[in-house]
Design a protein around this motif. Sequence first.
Motif, PDB file in Angstrom:
ATOM      1  N   ASN A  73     -18.928 -17.431  50.863  1.00 47.22           N
ATOM      2  CA  ASN A  73     -19.329 -17.579  49.463  1.00 47.22           C
ATOM      3  C   ASN A  73     -20.691 -16.928  49.228  1.00 47.22           C
ATOM      4  O   ASN A  73     -20.915 -16.301  48.193  1.00 47.22           O
ATOM      5  CB  ASN A  73     -19.380 -19.053  49.060  1.00 47.22           C
ATOM      6  N   THR A 115     -21.995 -17.406  40.104  1.00 44.70           N
ATOM      7  CA  THR A 115     -21.996 -17.269  38.640  1.00 44.70           C
ATOM      8  C   THR A 115     -23.403 -17.472  38.054  1.00 44.70           C
ATOM      9  O   THR A 115     -23.825 -16.730  37.166  1.00 44.70           O
ATOM     10  CB  THR A 115     -21.000 -18.276  38.013  1.00 44.70           C
ATOM     11  N   SER A 119     -19.499 -18.779  44.091  1.00 45.98           N
ATOM     12  CA  SER A 119     -19.312 -17.330  44.006  1.00 45.98           C
ATOM     13  C   SER A 119     -20.413 -16.663  43.186  1.00 45.98           C
ATOM     14  O   SER A 119     -20.255 -15.514  42.772  1.00 45.98           O
ATOM     15  CB  SER A 119     -17.940 -17.033  43.419  1.00 45.98           C
ATOM     16  N   ILE A 130     -19.868 -30.788  51.468  1.00 38.23           N
ATOM     17  CA  ILE A 130     -19.809 -32.052  50.719  1.00 38.23           C
ATOM     18  C   ILE A 130     -18.518 -32.083  49.889  1.00 38.23           C
ATOM     19  O   ILE A 130     -18.157 -31.089  49.255  1.00 38.23           O
ATOM     20  CB  ILE A 130     -21.044 -32.206  49.792  1.00 38.23           C
ATOM     21  N   ASP A 147     -25.479 -21.771  49.593  1.00 41.22           N
ATOM     22  CA  ASP A 147     -24.114 -22.250  49.827  1.00 41.22           C
ATOM     23  C   ASP A 147     -23.879 -22.418  51.319  1.00 41.22           C
ATOM     24  O   ASP A 147     -24.336 -21.611  52.131  1.00 41.22           O
ATOM     25  CB  ASP A 147     -23.055 -21.322  49.222  1.00 41.22           C
ATOM     26  N   TYR A 150     -11.908 -16.918  43.612  1.00 43.32           N
ATOM     27  CA  TYR A 150     -12.675 -18.066  44.107  1.00 43.32           C
ATOM     28  C   TYR A 150     -12.229 -19.259  43.293  1.00 43.32           C
ATOM     29  O   TYR A 150     -12.373 -19.271  42.069  1.00 43.32           O
ATOM     30  CB  TYR A 150     -14.173 -17.800  43.922  1.00 43.32           C
TER      31      TYR A 150
HETATM   32  C1  SAM Z   1     -17.888 -26.186  42.654  1.00 43.36           C
HETATM   33  S1  SAM Z   1     -18.366 -25.014  43.830  1.00 43.36           S
HETATM   34  C2  SAM Z   1     -19.566 -24.065  42.962  1.00 43.36           C
HETATM   35  C3  SAM Z   1     -18.951 -22.988  42.143  1.00 43.36           C
HETATM   36  C4  SAM Z   1     -19.947 -22.125  41.427  1.00 43.36           C
HETATM   37  N1  SAM Z   1     -20.547 -22.833  40.353  1.00 43.36           N
HETATM   38  C5  SAM Z   1     -19.281 -20.849  40.914  1.00 43.36           C
HETATM   39  O1  SAM Z   1     -19.248 -20.629  39.695  1.00 43.36           O
HETATM   40  O2  SAM Z   1     -18.768 -20.076  41.707  1.00 43.36           O
HETATM   41  C6  SAM Z   1     -19.277 -25.930  44.996  1.00 43.36           C
HETATM   42  C7  SAM Z   1     -19.855 -25.140  46.163  1.00 43.36           C
HETATM   43  O3  SAM Z   1     -20.673 -26.028  46.924  1.00 43.36           O
HETATM   44  C8  SAM Z   1     -20.671 -25.598  48.268  1.00 43.36           C
HETATM   45  N2  SAM Z   1     -21.172 -26.670  49.144  1.00 43.36           N
HETATM   46  C9  SAM Z   1     -20.541 -27.790  49.569  1.00 43.36           C
HETATM   47  N3  SAM Z   1     -21.347 -28.508  50.370  1.00 43.36           N
HETATM   48  C10 SAM Z   1     -22.523 -27.857  50.454  1.00 43.36           C
HETATM   49  C11 SAM Z   1     -23.742 -28.087  51.131  1.00 43.36           C
HETATM   50  N4  SAM Z   1     -23.922 -29.157  51.917  1.00 43.36           N
HETATM   51  N5  SAM Z   1     -24.746 -27.189  50.980  1.00 43.36           N
HETATM   52  C12 SAM Z   1     -24.580 -26.084  50.206  1.00 43.36           C
HETATM   53  N6  SAM Z   1     -23.426 -25.805  49.555  1.00 43.36           N
HETATM   54  C13 SAM Z   1     -22.422 -26.666  49.663  1.00 43.36           C
HETATM   55  C14 SAM Z   1     -19.223 -25.191  48.510  1.00 43.36           C
HETATM   56  O4  SAM Z   1     -19.102 -24.297  49.586  1.00 43.36           O
HETATM   57  C15 SAM Z   1     -18.854 -24.575  47.146  1.00 43.36           C
HETATM   58  O5  SAM Z   1     -18.947 -23.172  47.200  1.00 43.36           O
END
Ligand code: SAM
Length: 526
Positions: free
Chosen positions: A162, A141, A139, A439, A157, A100
């Motif tokens: 995911n 965490t 993913s 986003i 998510d 991921y």
């Molecule tokens: C930076 S990642 C998070 C990673 C996480 N902290 C990890 O350790 O796996 C940001 C996540 O936000 C999700 N995302 C983007 N827009 C979103 C929305 N409108 N609502 C919910 N999730 C969203 C994406 O699919 C992505 O998996």
Amino acid sequence: MTETKNLLTIKEASVWATDFLGKSVTPSNIAYLINYGRILKTGKNGTTLIPEQELVDYYETYQREIVWKKKLGDDLNWALSFEQYTESETTKHVHRLHPYKGKFIPQLVEYFLGNHTDKFKTETFFKKGDIVLDPFCGSGTTLVQANELGINAIGIDISAFNALISNIKVKKVNLARLQTCINDISNWLRKFTSEQSNVEFETKLTEYLNKYNNKFFPSPEFKIQVRKKEIDEKSHAAKHEAIVLKKYNEVISLYDIKLKQKKSERFLDKWFIESVREEIDFVSEQIKRVKSKEIHDVLTVILSRTIRSCRATTHADLATLVEPVTTTYYCAKHGKICKPLFTIVSWWERYSADTVKRLAQFDNLRTDTQQICLNGDSTNIDILTELKKKNKDLAKLAKTQKIRGIFSSPPYVGLIDYHEQHAYAYDLFGFERRDAQEIGAMHKKQSRQAQADYAKGIANVLNNCRRFLAEDFDVFLVANDKYNLYPQIAEDAKMQIVNQYKRPVLNRTEKDKGAYSEIIFHLKGR
Ligand SMILES: C[S@@+](CC[C@H](N)C(=O)[O-])C[C@H]1O[C@@H](n2cnc3c(N)ncnc32)[C@H](O)[C@@H]1O
């Protein structure tokens, strides 16, 4: 290099380096440096010895903290680099069940959710039995670490895949039954492949390549010679790539192997050699028949991880696909001639065993708490209503005691397409894609308008989630705020930034190039 007489074994070298750096360096770290030609070994009759001066030369240039502070500023909080952790610790147990891109390291979550205090973090923000929310769960965490610490957690998510990865990490599954299903599917798959010629072809090709590579790309000598400019990598690689390719084409027609599929419309059509595609479809059909949802979901993730490794691409392009590669090629990453995959059998078996092992490891650490990831849009999801459909107890708890706070890493502006990075899984399993609501997606770019939309999106998420938070909530957002959007986001969410922690990012699982830092914003209500 200055010659010294002092020669160390790998074990002694690891003790030496641990002492020199003041942090753990394992024998396998040393072996890695030897394999990649960073440290020169000597030794006869099968023993490996390393001149001490080699270690001095290498580790003197390794004083990361100084170098990084020069690049990123003196206010960098080095305690948050977690550099003392090895890769196996930052990808411990279930954290490596599926690749991921964009995951944060578990130790960072632990630092903020746990009761550890130091001169930077002087308070404990979450205690056992609380509920933490991660509205960008990725993913999972946060969910996993919350469980380890005895904290309940809700994730959200937008990407269905995911959410699936997150949920299989935290959901308890009967491992004996899972193992039985894996054994059955592996046996059927072996039987299926025994009727095809691809496995025999691949075995023969691998034998040939091993011999060829040992002769013309010996490891680690070849890489060392390239580094010392004794060999011109480009011309050497081009010459041998052409020789191997000729042989490869002969054998391909001998075994009547079809490389390309007839159609190339879908991801699965384009990115897999035909024999691999047939095996994928075969295993996928077996998984569909599994009745237990928990086991079905774990098998789905194992198959997804397997097919990710079996895409027809070069090793260097696994993270970011360029064009399908269906022939042998010179692989700069491994410094030898590599090949695409013709069968999924070995990856399927390897990842199955690894998954069972990792789930068992996590079972030993589990606390009796609840975690779940909801698939939805955090800008407008009604957390309690959705939670009630999936986990009534946690919904009740969230209603009565409220959510204590948020720990999350929102996407960055225009950096990653979170749906697209798992395109193969969406295609194979038919999950609904909601790219438009993602986003900060890469396809939305980084223009001024994209930045404004991003800021609005994150503020909407905070406003929406706030309804479910306890009055004196704490929100922690891990961000790379290169456009300075977070002061406005806090304003729009009627929150205030009460603290900022600036951390260097060293231990990234998917290693991209270059130094960069993240800020962890601490927000509270106004
Ligand atoms: C930076 S990642 C998070 C990673 C996480 N902290 C990890 O350790 O796996 C940001 C996540 O936000 C999700 N995302 C983007 N827009 C979103 C929305 N409108 N609502 C919910 N999730 C969203 C994406 O699919 C992505 O998996």
